[in-house]
Design an enzyme around this catalytic site. Structure first.
Site, PDB file in Angstrom:
ATOM      1  N   ASP A   6     -22.153 -41.603 -22.151  1.00  0.00           N
ATOM      2  CA  ASP A   6     -22.128 -42.116 -20.779  1.00  0.00           C
ATOM      3  C   ASP A   6     -20.710 -42.393 -20.299  1.00  0.00           C
ATOM      4  OD1 ASP A   6     -22.686 -44.262 -22.836  1.00  0.00           O
ATOM      5  OD2 ASP A   6     -22.078 -45.531 -21.158  1.00  0.00           O
ATOM      6  N   ASP A  24     -13.499 -44.919 -18.038  1.00  0.00           N
ATOM      7  CA  ASP A  24     -13.969 -46.160 -18.666  1.00  0.00           C
ATOM      8  C   ASP A  24     -13.043 -46.630 -19.784  1.00  0.00           C
ATOM      9  OD1 ASP A  24     -16.081 -46.547 -16.974  1.00  0.00           O
ATOM     10  OD2 ASP A  24     -17.557 -45.584 -18.256  1.00  0.00           O
TER      11      ASP A  24
END
EC number: 2.7.7.-
Length: 478
Positions: A246, A256
């Site tokens: 993800d 991220d």
């Protein structure tokens, strides 16, 4: 100038999100914004002069239609089920003058239906780290999301300790993740996986839209982008720390930033995430993990793309990775041509560096000062085993003499790919500790320095890290 926002994600992928607005923080205040990026995006300076505003989720700009995206994924190699934007909200897609778009994603924007057991918040520490890391990577020339602003507040957020709630405005051409595809594949909705693929091709690979085998060509390019990205990570000594599916960008962006770290000592098995007890995401395992993640993405496409075509694309990964890595490492060593002994010289240098725990960034930067006709090297004093270094350096000088280029030309090339400055964890920590005391001077100073990573400096930004800064433990909590 009026900013223009469009709603492609909302309009074309209605089952992939929940519409909702940010939840503002208490006494939110803007403490940093990216002037250079704001100018690139034609953002009026007045938007940064009226309190927290859109940067703190207190209001929206005309055309914005905020939503939280749903996706799933594998975490540490295990299927984790539904995840999604647990604290981030996509405020809108800015339409730029050249026809491209830029997502505005507000991190720390409050609870969403995908927050699970979380509180929907981000802390000042993590927003500062992500802002510094994404900008550092950008100026190193590595594909990445960007940081536009940071807001802090008086809202308490409870992690290992009580910290200040904060928000980060992150921008990127797209936040499409491998996990978006996994979500619908594991729900047994292959037609929605195909809709995602069509959306991606239509908007980000439009040159393939009319091709008969567009899915094969598209996935092959996703593989190539991922391989290129990982090669670039390895050459600068960057460890991501949480390469869950993800957290993998479909566009090949670094996405991220959590417990990331740049190598201090050259340690191939470096683990930057103290929650990674098995070393799955260690520095030297990143190429293999990226391929594993691509295999998970390929699986989601198998209902409508021939398995042979997917495997052919996956088989290209290793060669693309090695090609990009080899080209960049030859540049770092100052080699203008490719010779059969190059890999052996590089591997022997790495072995020597690993034995001596040599500083990765400083070693290559100092190597950039080499004069091919001089047996002396400023790098020699960095090694305890001088005899081993002298043996390697003699063969290295002999290799340099095979290329027809002057010392000054080669040194200039090497210094353009061997940074003097990378974002070491201790530098980020120093800026964080000052900011937590309401002193933003170091945050701004470090951001400015990271804009010029290849320039020589005489301050502690390019010195060896202090003992306390070498093994800073960083967790996923943010």
């Amino acid at each position: 100038m009026t900013l223009s926002f469009i709603t492609r994600w909302r309009d074309e992928l209605p089952e992939t999100y929940t519409a909702l607005s940010p939840t503002p923080l208490n006494n939110a205040r803007l403490i940093w914004h990216n002037t250079e990026l704001a100018n690139t995006l034609s953002i009026p300076s007045s938007l940064f002069k009226n309190g927290a505003g859109v940067w703190g989720g207190e209001n929206l700009l005309p055309g914005m239609s905020p939503l939280a995206q749903v996706y799933s994924g594998h975490q540490f190699g295990v299927w984790a089920g539904q995840l999604g934007d647990g604290r981030g909200i996509l405020l809108g897609e800015q339409l730029l003058a050249d026809g491209t778009t830029m997502d505005w994603h507000l991190k720390g924007a409050g609870l969403t239906p995908y927050s699970r057991m979380g509180d929907g918040r981000a802390v000042l520490r993590s927003t500062i780290r992500e802002s510094l890391a994404s900008e550092a990577m950008h100026y190193l020339g590595i594909p990445t999301t960007r940081a536009l602003s940071i807001v802090t507040s008086d809202s308490p957020v409870y992690r290992e300790t009580v910290e200040s709630g904060a928000m980060l405005m992150r921008v990127a051409p797209s936040h499409l993740r491998f996990g978006h595809f996994e979500h619908f594949y594991y729900r047994r909705e292959p037609e929605k996986v195909r809709q995602l693929a069509d959306f991606a091709i239509r908007h980000y690979w439009s040159h393939l839209d009319d091709e008969e085998d567009k899915y094969r060509l598209w996935f092959t390019d996703v593989v190539a982008r991922t391989a290129s990205l990982i090669a670039q990570w390895q050459t600068v000594g960057f460890a991501h720390g949480v390469m869950n599916t993800d957290n993998m960008s479909l566009l090949g962006l670094t996405l991220d930033y959590g417990p990331f770290g740049f190598l201090d000592d050259y340690e191939p098995g470096f683990i930057c995430n103290h929650s990674d007890h098995q070393g799955r995401y260690s520095f030297d395992n990143q190429p293999a993990v990226a391929l594993w993640n691509l295999q998970r993405l390929a699986q989601t496409l198998s209902p409508f793309v021939a398995v042979d075509a997917l495997n052919e694309a996956l088989d290209s990964y290793q060669q693309v990775l090695l090609t990009h890595y080899g080209q960049r490492m030859r540049q770092k060593l100052g080699f203008m041509t490719e010779q059969k002994e190059d890999n052996a010289l590089l591997n022997e240098l790495f072995s020597l560096m690993a034995r001596e725990r040599s500083d990765y960034t400083r070693t290559f930067r100092m190597l950039s000062l080499t004069e091919q006709h001089s047996a002396a090297s400023p790098l020699r004093d960095e090694f305890i085993d001088r005899a081993a270094f002298d043996d390697w350096f003699a063969r290295y000088r002999g290799r340099l003499q095979q290329d027809e280029i002057t010392d000054s030309e080669r040194q200039q090339l090497m210094q353009s790919v061997n940074p003097a400055l990378v974002l070491r964890n201790w530098l980020a920590q120093r800026a964080i500790e000052a900011a937590e005391k309401d002193d933003m001077t170091e945050l701004h100073r470090l951001h400015e320095a990271l804009r010029n990573p290849f320039s020589d400096r005489d301050d502690d930004y390019v010195s060896r890290p202090p003992d306390w800064g070498k093994r800073l433990e960083v967790s996923c909590s943010s």
